[in-house]
Scaffold this motif. Structure first.
Motif, PDB file in Angstrom:
ATOM      1  N   LYS A 257       0.829  -1.199   0.000  1.00 35.98           N
ATOM      2  CA  LYS A 257       0.000   0.000   0.000  1.00 35.98           C
ATOM      3  C   LYS A 257       0.868   1.256   0.000  1.00 35.98           C
ATOM      4  CE  LYS A 257      -3.381   2.411   2.959  1.00 35.98           C
ATOM      5  NZ  LYS A 257      -2.464   3.513   3.352  1.00 35.98           N
ATOM      6  N   ASP A 258       1.915   1.247   0.836  1.00 32.87           N
ATOM      7  CA  ASP A 258       2.840   2.384   0.880  1.00 32.87           C
ATOM      8  C   ASP A 258       3.548   2.564  -0.455  1.00 32.87           C
ATOM      9  OD1 ASP A 258       2.145   2.770   3.509  1.00 32.87           O
ATOM     10  OD2 ASP A 258       3.986   1.921   4.348  1.00 32.87           O
ATOM     11  N   GLN A 259       3.969   1.468  -1.064  1.00 37.41           N
ATOM     12  CA  GLN A 259       4.691   1.556  -2.334  1.00 37.41           C
ATOM     13  C   GLN A 259       3.806   2.125  -3.437  1.00 37.41           C
ATOM     14  OE1 GLN A 259       5.985  -2.562  -2.546  1.00 37.41           O
ATOM     15  NE2 GLN A 259       8.086  -2.013  -1.953  1.00 37.41           N
ATOM     16  N   MET A 262       3.670   5.795  -2.833  1.00 37.75           N
ATOM     17  CA  MET A 262       4.956   6.387  -3.211  1.00 37.75           C
ATOM     18  C   MET A 262       5.053   6.547  -4.723  1.00 37.75           C
ATOM     19  SD  MET A 262       7.198   4.091  -0.538  1.00 37.75           S
ATOM     20  CE  MET A 262       8.671   4.083  -1.553  1.00 37.75           C
ATOM     21  N   GLU A 263       4.592   5.549  -5.453  1.00 36.27           N
ATOM     22  CA  GLU A 263       4.636   5.608  -6.913  1.00 36.27           C
ATOM     23  C   GLU A 263       3.769   6.741  -7.443  1.00 36.27           C
ATOM     24  OE1 GLU A 263       6.186   4.521 -10.480  1.00 36.27           O
ATOM     25  OE2 GLU A 263       6.691   3.645  -8.523  1.00 36.27           O
ATOM     26  N   ASN A 264       2.601   6.937  -6.844  1.00 34.30           N
ATOM     27  CA  ASN A 264       1.704   8.011  -7.281  1.00 34.30           C
ATOM     28  C   ASN A 264       2.277   9.396  -7.008  1.00 34.30           C
ATOM     29  OD1 ASN A 264      -0.218   6.158  -8.162  1.00 34.30           O
ATOM     30  ND2 ASN A 264      -1.263   6.104  -6.171  1.00 34.30           N
ATOM     31  N   GLN A 270      10.438  15.958  -6.306  1.00 30.81           N
ATOM     32  CA  GLN A 270      10.843  15.198  -5.132  1.00 30.81           C
ATOM     33  C   GLN A 270      11.622  16.092  -4.153  1.00 30.81           C
ATOM     34  OE1 GLN A 270      10.260  11.593  -4.464  1.00 30.81           O
ATOM     35  NE2 GLN A 270       8.687  12.349  -5.821  1.00 30.81           N
ATOM     36  N   PRO A 271      11.312  15.992  -2.874  1.00 31.03           N
ATOM     37  CA  PRO A 271      12.061  16.779  -1.885  1.00 31.03           C
ATOM     38  C   PRO A 271      13.466  16.210  -1.694  1.00 31.03           C
ATOM     39  CG  PRO A 271      10.555  15.293  -0.774  1.00 31.03           C
ATOM     40  CD  PRO A 271      10.264  15.161  -2.250  1.00 31.03           C
ATOM     41  N   LYS A 272      14.338  16.999  -1.112  1.00 31.64           N
ATOM     42  CA  LYS A 272      15.681  16.535  -0.811  1.00 31.64           C
ATOM     43  C   LYS A 272      15.645  15.660   0.438  1.00 31.64           C
ATOM     44  CE  LYS A 272      18.187  20.430  -2.829  1.00 31.64           C
ATOM     45  NZ  LYS A 272      19.159  21.520  -2.591  1.00 31.64           N
ATOM     46  N   GLY A 273      16.378  14.576   0.400  1.00 27.59           N
ATOM     47  CA  GLY A 273      16.417  13.681   1.555  1.00 27.59           C
ATOM     48  C   GLY A 273      17.004  12.337   1.188  1.00 27.59           C
ATOM     49  N   LEU A 274      16.803  11.378   2.060  1.00 25.88           N
ATOM     50  CA  LEU A 274      17.323  10.028   1.871  1.00 25.88           C
ATOM     51  C   LEU A 274      16.259   9.110   1.287  1.00 25.88           C
ATOM     52  CD1 LEU A 274      19.061   9.695   5.366  1.00 25.88           C
ATOM     53  CD2 LEU A 274      20.157  10.284   3.190  1.00 25.88           C
ATOM     54  N   LYS A 275      16.700   8.168   0.487  1.00 27.80           N
ATOM     55  CA  LYS A 275      15.782   7.185  -0.066  1.00 27.80           C
ATOM     56  C   LYS A 275      15.192   6.340   1.062  1.00 27.80           C
ATOM     57  CE  LYS A 275      15.765   3.090  -3.026  1.00 27.80           C
ATOM     58  NZ  LYS A 275      16.619   2.167  -3.824  1.00 27.80           N
ATOM     59  N   GLU A 281      13.564   1.504   9.555  1.00 27.12           N
ATOM     60  CA  GLU A 281      13.559   2.862   9.023  1.00 27.12           C
ATOM     61  C   GLU A 281      12.409   3.135   8.054  1.00 27.12           C
ATOM     62  OE1 GLU A 281      17.961   4.597   8.816  1.00 27.12           O
ATOM     63  OE2 GLU A 281      17.781   2.658   7.804  1.00 27.12           O
ATOM     64  N   TRP A 282      11.675   2.099   7.701  1.00 30.08           N
ATOM     65  CA  TRP A 282      10.514   2.308   6.824  1.00 30.08           C
ATOM     66  C   TRP A 282       9.551   3.313   7.440  1.00 30.08           C
ATOM     67  CZ3 TRP A 282       9.848   0.747   1.932  1.00 30.08           C
ATOM     68  CH2 TRP A 282       8.568   0.838   1.369  1.00 30.08           C
ATOM     69  N   LEU A 283       9.507   3.337   8.752  1.00 32.33           N
ATOM     70  CA  LEU A 283       8.583   4.225   9.466  1.00 32.33           C
ATOM     71  C   LEU A 283       8.872   5.703   9.237  1.00 32.33           C
ATOM     72  CD1 LEU A 283       8.510   2.519  12.993  1.00 32.33           C
ATOM     73  CD2 LEU A 283       6.845   2.239  11.148  1.00 32.33           C
ATOM     74  N   LEU A 284      10.130   6.041   8.941  1.00 31.64           N
ATOM     75  CA  LEU A 284      10.541   7.446   8.947  1.00 31.64           C
ATOM     76  C   LEU A 284       9.970   8.259   7.796  1.00 31.64           C
ATOM     77  CD1 LEU A 284      14.301   7.051   9.970  1.00 31.64           C
ATOM     78  CD2 LEU A 284      12.339   7.624  11.424  1.00 31.64           C
ATOM     79  N   ASP A 285       9.494   7.591   6.764  1.00 31.10           N
ATOM     80  CA  ASP A 285       8.865   8.317   5.654  1.00 31.10           C
ATOM     81  C   ASP A 285       7.386   8.514   5.991  1.00 31.10           C
ATOM     82  OD1 ASP A 285       8.226   9.481   3.262  1.00 31.10           O
ATOM     83  OD2 ASP A 285       8.305   7.627   2.100  1.00 31.10           O
ATOM     84  N   PHE A 286       7.131   9.512   6.809  1.00 34.34           N
ATOM     85  CA  PHE A 286       5.783   9.669   7.378  1.00 34.34           C
ATOM     86  C   PHE A 286       4.727  10.042   6.338  1.00 34.34           C
ATOM     87  CE2 PHE A 286       8.647  10.446  11.009  1.00 34.34           C
ATOM     88  CZ  PHE A 286       8.174   9.473  11.875  1.00 34.34           C
ATOM     89  N   ASN A 287       5.117  10.671   5.236  1.00 30.03           N
ATOM     90  CA  ASN A 287       4.115  11.057   4.235  1.00 30.03           C
ATOM     91  C   ASN A 287       4.124  10.153   3.006  1.00 30.03           C
ATOM     92  OD1 ASN A 287       6.475  11.832   3.034  1.00 30.03           O
ATOM     93  ND2 ASN A 287       5.859  13.950   2.622  1.00 30.03           N
ATOM     94  N   ASN A 288       4.846   9.045   3.070  1.00 29.33           N
ATOM     95  CA  ASN A 288       4.843   8.039   1.999  1.00 29.33           C
ATOM     96  C   ASN A 288       5.159   8.610   0.616  1.00 29.33           C
ATOM     97  OD1 ASN A 288       4.322   5.735   3.507  1.00 29.33           O
ATOM     98  ND2 ASN A 288       2.099   6.022   3.431  1.00 29.33           N
ATOM     99  N   ASP A 289       6.198   9.439   0.538  1.00 31.56           N
ATOM    100  CA  ASP A 289       6.600   9.928  -0.779  1.00 31.56           C
ATOM    101  C   ASP A 289       7.905   9.296  -1.244  1.00 31.56           C
ATOM    102  OD1 ASP A 289       8.410  11.152   0.884  1.00 31.56           O
ATOM    103  OD2 ASP A 289       8.105  13.182   0.113  1.00 31.56           O
TER     104      ASP A 289
END
Length: 315
Positions: A257-259, A262-264, A270-275, A281-289
């Protein structure tokens, strides 16, 4: 007297029986000495002076990088590989032995007299340079990875890497790959299910987090994160039937569901940050982008403490 002794070493004469010879030698000896001195004086002398303090390690590394035209990168020498080779990629697990050498060729560590090392590639479980060198390798391959100073630095080494020196210009790792496990959600689930009972609980998550920190020096990117609060958040995030345990079906459907989300979101800028990475660490992408920003990292401790609402879709 001293002159006669010196003369006898060069001319086989008797000092009493051959006085004329002695007189002639006495006459030419000053000329001989003068010629020797003039030859010595004609030899150019190069004087080497050390001015100032010796260069520091940082200065030497700077000169190396200038000569290289930029930051030094790893060097990989593939010494032996099998005919059939399925190469590793980020997120795969790799088990290996290695011997470590300093730049002068001295061996300073080996794992062959203890258990081999197992890491997940791209998951910050080892030094950046060694991680890069192990990607694109294959099972049973033997390779040599030379890592420059800047790519062996690690804030926390843990028990696994505590013997790695950090002031050497180059470190050489002679690696024997023992086994490779390709990434899948099923394998990632097994890595998080610490007690192997087919369900990820808060205790499992805390145990995984503690092991990553103690053995590999890998902690949360925000040092204020509490493992217990993060574990509660993790289980709540994946647990769809609210039984305080995550089975594989729940884990898989949540990731998928998250993936999809993310695809959409890839269509926009894309914002600057880590993949975004698998695992805790999957949790850290709170807005699923698909990107973990510094803002999300900074807010992670507070978010874990606050917890998730009863209806997770409200996020």
């Amino acid at each position: 007297g001293g002159g006669l002794v010196t003369t006898r070493s060069f001319f086989p004469i008797h000092p009493l029986s051959d006085r004329p010879s002695i007189m002639r030698i006495a006459a030419i000896l000053p000329l001989f000495i003068s010629l020797c001195h003039s030859k010595e004086e004609s030899i150019p002398v190069i004087e080497i002076r050390g001015e100032g303090k010796p260069m520091s390690s940082a200065q030497i590394r700077h000169l190396d990088e200038q000569a290289n035209g930029g930051p030094l990168q790893i060097k990989v020498e593939r010494r032996w590989k099998p005919d059939v080779c399925e190469r590793t990629a980020e997120d795969d697990w790799i088990t290996f032995h290695y011997k470590m050498y300093l730049e002068d060729g001295r061996k300073v560590y080996t794992t062959y007299d203890r258990d081999p090392i197992t890491i997940q590639l791209g998951a910050d479980m080892t030094m950046q340079g060694l991680d890069q060198g192990l990607i694109d390798s294959c099972e049973t391959e033997v390779l040599r990875v030379s890592v420059p100073w800047r790519l062996v630095q690690r804030e926390d080494k843990g028990s696994i890497w505590k013997h790695i020196p950090t002031e050497e210009h180059w470190l050489r790792f002679d690696v024997e790959v023992l086994s490779v496990t390709k990434f899948s959600l099923a394998e990632q689930f097994k890595a998080l299910d610490k007690d192997g009972d087919a369900g990820i609980t808060e205790n499992d998550v805390v145990a995984v987090a503690n092991e990553l920190k103690e053995k590999y020096g890998k902690g949360w990117k925000n040092n204020d994160v509490d493992n217990v609060l993060a574990a509660k958040y993790f289980v709540r995030y994946f647990d769809q039937n609210n039984n305080a345990s995550v089975d594989f079906a729940e884990f898989q459907s949540t990731i998928e569901k998250d993936q999809n989300e993310m695809e959409n979101k890839k269509t926009g800028k894309q914002p600057k940050g880590l993949k975004r990475k698998h695992g805790l660490e999957w949790l850290l992408d709170f807005n699923n982008d698909g990107v973990v920003t510094n803002k999300e990292i900074d807010e992670s401790a507070d978010r874990f403490e606050k917890g998730l609402p009863e209806k997770k879709d409200e996020l």
